[in-house]
Design a protein around this motif. Sequence first.
Motif, mmCIF file in Angstrom:
data_model
loop_
_atom_site.group_PDB
_atom_site.id
_atom_site.type_symbol
_atom_site.label_atom_id
_atom_site.label_comp_id
_atom_site.label_asym_id
_atom_site.label_seq_id
_atom_site.Cartn_x
_atom_site.Cartn_y
_atom_site.Cartn_z
ATOM 1 N N LEU A 82 -11.318 -10.938 8.838
ATOM 2 C CA LEU A 82 -11.645 -9.780 8.045
ATOM 3 C C LEU A 82 -12.948 -9.735 7.461
ATOM 4 N N TYR B 154 -10.911 -0.578 -2.046
ATOM 5 C CA TYR B 154 -11.463 -1.577 -2.984
ATOM 6 C C TYR B 154 -11.362 -1.573 -4.488
ATOM 7 N N TYR C 23 -7.663 -6.016 1.709
ATOM 8 C CA TYR C 23 -7.067 -6.775 2.621
ATOM 9 C C TYR C 23 -7.627 -8.173 2.820
ATOM 10 N N TYR C 24 -8.972 -8.248 2.744
ATOM 11 C CA TYR C 24 -9.812 -9.596 2.552
ATOM 12 C C TYR C 24 -9.016 -10.415 1.539
ATOM 13 N N VAL D 281 -14.933 -7.440 6.460
ATOM 14 C CA VAL D 281 -14.914 -6.591 5.381
ATOM 15 C C VAL D 281 -14.403 -6.951 3.902
ATOM 16 N N GLU D 282 -15.225 -7.094 2.925
ATOM 17 C CA GLU D 282 -14.591 -7.785 1.797
ATOM 18 C C GLU D 282 -13.806 -6.620 0.880
ATOM 19 N N ASP D 283 -12.742 -6.066 1.636
ATOM 20 C CA ASP D 283 -11.884 -5.078 0.915
ATOM 21 C C ASP D 283 -10.716 -5.747 0.229
ATOM 22 N N LYS E 105 -5.319 1.371 10.587
ATOM 23 C CA LYS E 105 -6.206 1.854 11.566
ATOM 24 C C LYS E 105 -5.396 2.857 12.539
ATOM 25 N N ARG F 97 1.007 -1.123 0.033
ATOM 26 C CA ARG F 97 -0.202 0.134 -0.041
ATOM 27 C C ARG F 97 0.922 1.171 0.124
ATOM 28 N N HIS G 190 -10.437 1.139 4.332
ATOM 29 C CA HIS G 190 -10.667 0.094 3.486
ATOM 30 C C HIS G 190 -10.692 0.614 2.091
ATOM 31 N N TYR H 57 -4.726 -9.199 8.673
ATOM 32 C CA TYR H 57 -5.327 -8.543 9.801
ATOM 33 C C TYR H 57 -4.530 -7.600 10.449
ATOM 34 N N LEU I 150 -4.140 -4.361 8.449
ATOM 35 C CA LEU I 150 -5.245 -3.546 8.532
ATOM 36 C C LEU I 150 -5.323 -2.812 9.841
#
Length: 461
Positions: A375, A421, A381-382, A377-379, A409, A178, A419, A402, A405
Amino acid sequence: PGGPAPRRGPRPRLVVTGRAGWMGMGRGAGRPALGFWPTLAFLLCSFPAASSSCKILKCNSEFWSATAGSHAPAADDAPEFCAALRTYALCTRRTARTCRGDLAYHSAVHGIEDLMSQHNCSKDGPTSQPHLRTLPPPGDSQERSDSPEICHYEKSFHNRAAAPNYTHCGLFGDPHLRTFTDRFQTCKVQGAWPLIDNNYLNVQVTNTPVLPGSAATATSKLTIIFKNFQECVDQKVYQAEMDELPAAFADGSKNGGDKHGANSLKITEKVSGQHVEIQAKYIGTTIVVRQVGRYLTFAVRMPEEVVNAVEDRDSQGLYLCLRGCPLNQQIDFQAFRAGTAEGPGAPQPPAASPVPPAPDTFPYETAVAKCKEKLPVEDLYYQACVFDLLTTGDVNFTLAAYYALEDVKMLHSNKDKLHLYARTREPPGRAGAAPGPPLAPWPLLGTLLLLALLPALPGAA
């Protein structure tokens, strides 16, 4: 455009010539010349070690600690300097068996021989004991960390028009990047690669194959160099490897050295052997290093002003956190994930972004279920978690995603961008494929620089 507090003139640039080399540490060299060693140490760190058991970087950092700090022997202290050289040579001999074929090791051995010749040191004689750092008096820590003001980036902003804008970069898993501009990429990048390279900080990672014959790689080594900064900190090197996450710099210290603002750089161990945090207040930077399973993760929070503090941006070359991975090193893991989910007859990912075959031990449905546990949330990272389980079969990569992420935060200043996408593979012409050398030229550049440093003769001065 300089750094966060350009109180003094521009930083002098290092000019490497055929006459530089070890000559800078030869007879007649004073303390500034001895300080050249950390620069050479960084070049040596540019080469991935032949194996994790090769401890040449430890030998390098111990010699640097003995000769580059405020306790370094002066030019006329030949007996002390020779003792440090013999200690260095002894350290290299102890790791010789595990360093066969390692360029950093052979370069160090050659350099020791040159230095012994220049100082007329005998191979037999006393060795030096490790330097024990003198701690500040009790109660002095707060005073040292707060003064001078230049050693606290945020406090210096009362003289400026705007508050600092912070950015984040992270690297985890197989490996997923990232960038400071919130682009999310999955890359091959096997070997040694620079993550950050600016006027104040260098970060380099080494990625190695997770499975024999597989294209899946993960971070096995991390080197961070905090450069000498005014009256705040001495140059410091932090090194971590698989199963070795130290809670101190390479010289054994936990702060920025002997300068007045030394405590503006600190290491804190959060979980022994698993989680280390480095605070560099003088540049407003926080770094988190973790070991998850066998491999390392990296996350940083850094002011945009520091991120962009480079002397010559156009010729800087590759810098993954800023420019992203080269297009030919990126993997479209979403296409791979789709093909895996649709079964054996589904279309495969493009040939330009090959990925390793999925191990039989983790069916797609199982990988999805395990990643959903950590995880929800299906972003991205997932999705990265699912990809890593399919390509490695190692459930620890679930935790790597995990914690990556969780670090976002904690470190990211914009909570609306926790997040992501968006697609991970940059189309041609995008900034993510900013011009920069591909994988091969980076080690080659380090080799050429190192060879330019070594051939100096004792009489060249």
